[in-house]
Scaffold this motif. Structure first.
Motif, PDB file in Angstrom:
ATOM      1  N   ILE A 101       1.272  -1.615  -0.316  1.00 35.49           N
ATOM      2  CA  ILE A 101      -0.405  -0.034  -0.091  1.00 35.49           C
ATOM      3  C   ILE A 101       0.961   1.414  -0.150  1.00 35.49           C
ATOM      4  N   ALA A 102       2.065   1.467   0.855  1.00 30.78           N
ATOM      5  CA  ALA A 102       2.940   2.331   0.648  1.00 30.78           C
ATOM      6  C   ALA A 102       3.267   2.443  -0.667  1.00 30.78           C
ATOM      7  N   SER A 103       3.355   1.436  -1.155  1.00 28.52           N
ATOM      8  CA  SER A 103       4.018   1.540  -2.840  1.00 28.52           C
ATOM      9  C   SER A 103       3.760   2.364  -3.583  1.00 28.52           C
ATOM     10  N   VAL A 104       1.634   2.133  -3.709  1.00 28.40           N
ATOM     11  CA  VAL A 104       1.513   2.601  -4.533  1.00 28.40           C
ATOM     12  C   VAL A 104       0.768   4.285  -3.664  1.00 28.40           C
ATOM     13  N   SER A 105       0.896   3.978  -2.538  1.00 29.80           N
ATOM     14  CA  SER A 105       0.572   5.807  -2.462  1.00 29.80           C
ATOM     15  C   SER A 105       1.995   6.594  -2.922  1.00 29.80           C
ATOM     16  N   THR A 106       2.950   6.160  -3.579  1.00 30.13           N
ATOM     17  CA  THR A 106       3.856   6.966  -4.066  1.00 30.13           C
ATOM     18  C   THR A 106       3.699   7.124  -5.217  1.00 30.13           C
ATOM     19  N   LEU A 107       2.961   6.636  -6.143  1.00 23.56           N
ATOM     20  CA  LEU A 107       3.025   7.003  -7.157  1.00 23.56           C
ATOM     21  C   LEU A 107       2.483   8.107  -7.952  1.00 23.56           C
ATOM     22  N   PRO A 108       1.567   8.574  -7.067  1.00 21.84           N
ATOM     23  CA  PRO A 108       1.975   9.813  -7.026  1.00 21.84           C
ATOM     24  C   PRO A 108       1.972  10.851  -7.328  1.00 21.84           C
ATOM     25  N   ALA A 109       3.450  11.056  -6.703  1.00 19.93           N
ATOM     26  CA  ALA A 109       4.415  11.641  -6.774  1.00 19.93           C
ATOM     27  C   ALA A 109       5.657  11.004  -7.856  1.00 19.93           C
ATOM     28  N   LEU A 110       5.848  10.521  -8.186  1.00 16.68           N
ATOM     29  CA  LEU A 110       6.576   9.674  -9.217  1.00 16.68           C
ATOM     30  C   LEU A 110       6.262   9.879 -10.626  1.00 16.68           C
ATOM     31  N   TYR A 111       4.962   9.664 -10.272  1.00 19.07           N
ATOM     32  CA  TYR A 111       4.304  10.753 -11.843  1.00 19.07           C
ATOM     33  C   TYR A 111       4.317  11.867 -11.805  1.00 19.07           C
ATOM     34  N   ALA A 112       3.625  12.554 -10.712  1.00 20.48           N
ATOM     35  CA  ALA A 112       4.234  14.606 -11.117  1.00 20.48           C
ATOM     36  C   ALA A 112       5.568  14.682 -11.417  1.00 20.48           C
ATOM     37  N   ILE A 135      -8.210   5.343 -10.746  1.00 16.24           N
ATOM     38  CA  ILE A 135      -6.385   5.611 -11.002  1.00 16.24           C
ATOM     39  C   ILE A 135      -6.728   6.624 -11.971  1.00 16.24           C
ATOM     40  N   PRO A 136      -6.292   7.991 -11.844  1.00 10.78           N
ATOM     41  CA  PRO A 136      -6.395   8.550 -13.210  1.00 10.78           C
ATOM     42  C   PRO A 136      -5.500   8.152 -13.826  1.00 10.78           C
ATOM     43  N   ASP A 137      -5.556   9.230 -15.812  1.00 12.12           N
ATOM     44  CA  ASP A 137      -5.270   8.471 -16.888  1.00 12.12           C
ATOM     45  C   ASP A 137      -4.752   9.367 -17.688  1.00 12.12           C
ATOM     46  N   ASN A 138      -2.941   9.693 -17.317  1.00 10.16           N
ATOM     47  CA  ASN A 138      -2.458  10.748 -17.995  1.00 10.16           C
ATOM     48  C   ASN A 138      -3.943  12.102 -17.260  1.00 10.16           C
ATOM     49  N   SER A 139      -3.983  12.530 -15.807  1.00 10.93           N
ATOM     50  CA  SER A 139      -5.036  13.315 -15.252  1.00 10.93           C
ATOM     51  C   SER A 139      -3.236  14.969 -15.404  1.00 10.93           C
ATOM     52  N   SER A 140      -4.111  15.797 -14.234  1.00  6.42           N
ATOM     53  CA  SER A 140      -3.209  16.813 -13.602  1.00  6.42           C
ATOM     54  C   SER A 140      -2.762  16.042 -12.905  1.00  6.42           C
ATOM     55  N   ARG A 141      -2.305  16.929 -12.074  1.00  6.62           N
ATOM     56  CA  ARG A 141      -1.194  16.751 -10.466  1.00  6.62           C
ATOM     57  C   ARG A 141      -2.386  16.685 -10.375  1.00  6.62           C
ATOM     58  N   GLN A 142      -3.507  17.517  -9.986  1.00  6.51           N
ATOM     59  CA  GLN A 142      -4.665  17.187  -9.135  1.00  6.51           C
ATOM     60  C   GLN A 142      -5.167  16.532  -8.933  1.00  6.51           C
ATOM     61  N   SER A 143      -5.391  15.607  -9.948  1.00  4.41           N
ATOM     62  CA  SER A 143      -6.365  14.501  -9.537  1.00  4.41           C
ATOM     63  C   SER A 143      -5.788  13.593  -8.951  1.00  4.41           C
ATOM     64  N   TRP A 144      -4.241  13.816  -9.477  1.00  2.00           N
ATOM     65  CA  TRP A 144      -3.007  12.286  -8.585  1.00  2.00           C
ATOM     66  C   TRP A 144      -3.815  12.876  -6.834  1.00  2.00           C
ATOM     67  N   GLU A 145      -3.601  13.513  -6.842  1.00  2.00           N
ATOM     68  CA  GLU A 145      -3.950  14.103  -5.409  1.00  2.00           C
ATOM     69  C   GLU A 145      -4.923  13.579  -4.773  1.00  2.00           C
ATOM     70  N   ILE A 146      -5.951  13.878  -5.037  1.00  2.00           N
ATOM     71  CA  ILE A 146      -6.932  13.492  -5.066  1.00  2.00           C
ATOM     72  C   ILE A 146      -7.005  11.761  -4.723  1.00  2.00           C
ATOM     73  N   TRP A 147      -6.549  11.323  -5.495  1.00  2.47           N
ATOM     74  CA  TRP A 147      -6.598   9.847  -5.381  1.00  2.47           C
ATOM     75  C   TRP A 147      -5.710   9.398  -4.207  1.00  2.47           C
ATOM     76  N   ALA A 148      -4.785   9.794  -4.136  1.00  2.00           N
ATOM     77  CA  ALA A 148      -3.628   9.494  -3.181  1.00  2.00           C
ATOM     78  C   ALA A 148      -4.394   9.930  -1.539  1.00  2.00           C
ATOM     79  N   GLU A 149      -5.041  10.855  -1.532  1.00  2.69           N
ATOM     80  CA  GLU A 149      -5.650  11.030  -0.333  1.00  2.69           C
ATOM     81  C   GLU A 149      -6.785   9.733  -0.079  1.00  2.69           C
TER      82      GLU A 149
END
Length: 802
Positions: free
Chosen positions: A641-652, A716-730
């Motif tokens: 789960i921790a690894s999944v939570s890193t993905l928004p930052a890596l995507y950004a 899971i966002p697909d090529n969306s904005s950073r904000q979408s990824w942050e909402i998903w991570a939350e």
């Protein structure tokens, strides 16, 4: 008797006499030779010199070789001189060029090169069982063009160079500025008369020996030249050498007898490189200065190099340029280490040596001194380690400089400092401790300050002495205190100051109690290495007390911090519930937490490296004692789960301008531990999480957790904005909180962050202390280790009482 090369002009003199007296007739000359030396003939039918020899000699178009005894015969019969040497001496004023410099490349000169090779081609230090070939390990010497100890610099500038932005964080003494350096060989080419100063073990003698056997390296800018290597101490002790001219001649006549006149011709023509080694090693300086001046004045057109320890002499030789040997930089250290281990047939060991050196800044400092680097390489061959017993390593280095280096070479120095070795250590220790205990820490002293320190110490033992002489003697003889700039002194390496400060604390526990020392200094970074050295220095009873004091003080400083106590309770709760209750797992989760928002908001400004290093070292400690706690299914689930939570930052990081956002990119440690990178697929990672959930049947609400994760997978966002990824991570963190009791995202105040940094620093220092070679109880160390990173109410009470 050796064959002698006859110069062109002298050959012409012999030919003229041969023609005038004997009509260039071999038979007539041989008849006269046989008459004069009839007592030396083997029998009546033999000739003193054969007809063939006479013809070859006088008909030669190039200057020939001739046995010296035959030349003596010819000179008596043809020139009326008793010997060739006498004839040469009398006729040399009329002979401009009797011996050619090209002679040095002919077989005639071979015995001298062999003599020089025997004398200068190897090096041997201290207790080494055999010498090593110099050319195989040699690394170029660099020199200061402007000697630092003579340059006027403001103390404030030097302090600024040694201090980091945080006054508690002291930089190790930096490597010298390259702009003020010149390669040793370039200095020799540039300056015909050169004085090379340097600390003990700086490589001065090694450099001269290298020049003696590699003088061809100078030929691009200097005509062919003959090196002559003279250790000044050996000259001063030689009963039959009354001046240095005799010493130069003696160097040749040992291998080429009766060569006195020829070598003097070389000297007169300026064809010699005179290498005078160790001016500091002679007792009668005035006599040696006089003899050097006589040699220089007699043959001024030759090239001269003199070596001397810095501070050992105030005498100024006219027309000499002075430079100072520089400590090795990291590149030179690496080159020497590789050369050394390759020469010893252990090339692979060099990488292990350099890796261990890279991880130990204090030992790396010592390695910049060529002598101490040689000792490090040599001793590393036995144990393949120098990290376990730092105290023993530093003690050997100090002893080498204080006593063994001179003793191994039978050098007796003139000394006004009539102190035993232990008294000298006590003197250095007092200065070192007072410096580090100063607020702010004192690494530099004005000359008058240091002299006052010496006066205080000497008066305490009722000993009268000129402190100026003492300061000069300490700098010249030991290399432990040096001038960083004019009238500004420091220990040559901060490592030495730390070693002596530890000595002071251990030997003066009635003045500086261990309890008081730990309480006052655990968080002060300038004492870090001192804590480690004290641990190695104390006996078992005292070292157990000392490490318990460190553990106690570490936990006392956060006892009243509710945010940090809550964090430790969370760490403990999470590892217990995951079935991996151990201090190393707590360290791992804490290190990952800073990157993944498991508990602490990863946007706080904090150095993550100490947390990572602590986690690595704690796992290594467990590995060595065979107590690795393997991951359980729940522990793996948390990591997934921790690894999944890193993905928004890596995507950004991959798709957005990280520098302009607040996204905290995971460290390389987290990426490696969680097996994530910019190309990681969020859906695939979530599938791993869902699979892990399905494997765990004991989880409360596991069915609902699986449903929530599957639903999250669809969003899971697909090529969306950073904000979408942050909402998903939350949303992911919300699921973590509800089902796994993790993911609180606590914000720390600045005071909490500072306390946390100090707490991790102290835990790491504790780990370093117990990991060294010391006399502490294994049972106690392991018990303390197992109680690291626990909240105060969970620590065994007896561990907090000393």
């Amino acid at each position: 008797m050796a064959a002698i090369k006859v110069g062109k002009e002298f050959l012409e003199i012999l030919k003229n006499a041969y023609s005038e007296r004997f009509g260039a007739s071999p038979a007539s000359l041989i008849k006269r030779l046989n008459q004069v030396y009839k007592d030396e003939l083997e029998d009546e039918d033999s000739d003193l010199i054969s007809s063939r020899t006479i013809r070859n000699f006088f008909n030669s178009s190039e200057p020939p070789n001739m046995l010296e005894k035959n030349l003596n015969y010819l000179c008596f019969v043809l020139l009326d001189y008793k010997s060739y040497q006498e004839a040469l001496k009398q006729l040399v004023q009329n002979v401009e060029d009797d011996v050619e410099i090209d002679d040095i490349e002919k077989d005639f000169f071979k015995p001298y090169w062999e003599h020089l090779e025997r004398k200068c081609s190897t090096m041997r230090v201290l207790d080494m069982s055999e010498p090593v070939k110099l050319n195989s390990i040699y690394v170029d010497l660099n020199c200061f063009k402007d000697i630092p100890g003579r340059k006027q610099q403001a103390l404030q500038n030097l302090i600024r160079d040694l201090s980091a932005d945080n006054p508690e964080n002291l930089k190790r003494l930096p490597f010298p500025d390259k702009e003020n350096q010149i390669l040793g060989l370039e200095a020799v080419k540039s300056y015909p008369k050169l004085m090379i100063l340097g600390k003990p073990g700086a490589g001065k003698t090694t450099f001269l020996k290298y020049l003696a056997t590699n003088s061809n390296l100078l030929e691009e800018s200097i005509e062919k030249i003959i090196p002559v290597f003279i250790p000044l101490r050996e000259f001063s002790e030689h009963e039959n050498l009354h001046n240095l001219i005799d010493a130069v001649v003696y160097e040749f006549t040992q291998s080429i007898p009766n060569y006195e006149s020829q070598i003097k011709l070389f000297l007169e023509k300026g064809k010699c490189l005179i290498l005078l080694d160790g001016l500091d090693e002679v007792l009668n300086h005035d006599r040696i200065y006089q003899k050097i001046e006589e040699l220089i004045n007699s043959y001024p057109t030759n090239r001269f190099i003199i070596t001397c320890r810095t501070g050992a002499s105030d005498y100024i030789f006219k027309h000499f340029t002075e430079v100072e040997a520089v400590d090795f930089d990291l590149e030179q250290v690496e080159k020497f280490a590789r050369n050394w281990f390759n020469y010893r047939g252990e090339g692979k060991v060099s990488e292990e040596f350099l890796n261990k050196l890279q991880g130990n800044q204090q030992v790396k400092e010592l390695a910049t001194n060529p002598l101490l680097l040689t000792i490090l390489c040599w001793t590393f061959e036995d144990s393949y380690d120098f990290t376990r017993s730092r105290y023993g390593l530093y003690a050997d280095a100090v002893d080498s400089l204080l006593r063994r280096w001179d003793a191994s070479r039978r050098i007796e120095r003139k000394s006004n400092l009539k102190l035993s070795r232990q008294r000298k250590i006590a003197m250095f220790s007092q200065i070192a401790y007072n410096g580090l205990n100063h607020n702010p820490p004192k690494l530099l002293w004005q000359k008058w300050e240091l002299e006052q320190k010496l006066i205080d110490f000497i008066e305490s033992i009722s000993f009268e002495i000129d402190t100026y002489d003492v300061l000069r003697e300490i700098e010249a003889n030991y290399g432990l205190l040096i001038q960083k700039a004019k009238r500004i002194y420091s220990f040559s390496h901060l490592t030495f100051q730390e070693y002596f400060a530890a000595e002071y604390i251990v030997e003066n526990r009635e003045v500086v109690s261990l309890n008081k020392f730990v309480e006052q200094n655990l968080m002060k970074r300038q004492w870090r290495e001192v804590f480690i050295l004290i641990t190695e220095r104390l006996n078992q009873t005292k070292v157990d007390e000392f490490i318990k004091l460190i553990f106690k003080r570490t936990n006392e400083m956060i006892k009243d911090s509710q945010p940090l106590q809550d964090m430790l309770k969370w760490l403990n709760k999470m590892t217990v519930s995951a079935g991996v209750k151990s201090s190393s797992w707590r360290a791992l989760y804490l290190a990952l937490d800073l990157d993944t928002d498991l508990y602490i908001n990863n946007e706080i400004e904090i150095d993550r490296l100490p947390f990572i290093n602590l986690a690595k070292e704690m796992r290594e400690f467990n590995r060595k004692r065979n107590k690795i706690t393997p991951p359980t299914d729940r522990a793996n689930l948390i990591l997934y789960i921790a690894s999944v939570s890193t993905l928004p930052a890596l995507y950004a990081e991959k798709n957005f301008n990280i520098q302009s956002s607040n996204v905290q990119v995971p460290s390389e440690f987290t990426k490696e531990r969680l097996k994530v990178n910019q190309q990681s697929n969020a859906r695939e990672k979530l599938d791993l999480v869902i699979d892990q959930v399905q494997k765990i049947n004991t989880l409360k609400n596991d069915i609902q957790l699986e449903k929530d994760l599957k639903q999250l997978r669809k969003t899971i966002p697909d090529n969306s904005s950073r904000q979408s990824w942050e909402i998903w991570a939350e949303e992911l963190r919300k699921i973590m909180r509800e089902h796994l009791d993790i993911g609180y995202k606590t914000d720390f105040e600045d005071i909490d962050v500072k306390a946390l940094e100090n707490y991790i620093y102290a835990n790491f220092l504790f780990l370093e202390c117990i990991h060294t070679e010391n006399y502490s109880s294994k049972k106690l160390c392991e018990e303390l280790f197992d109680n690291l990173l626990l909240p105060s109410n969970e620590i065994a009470p007896h561990l907090l009482h000393c």
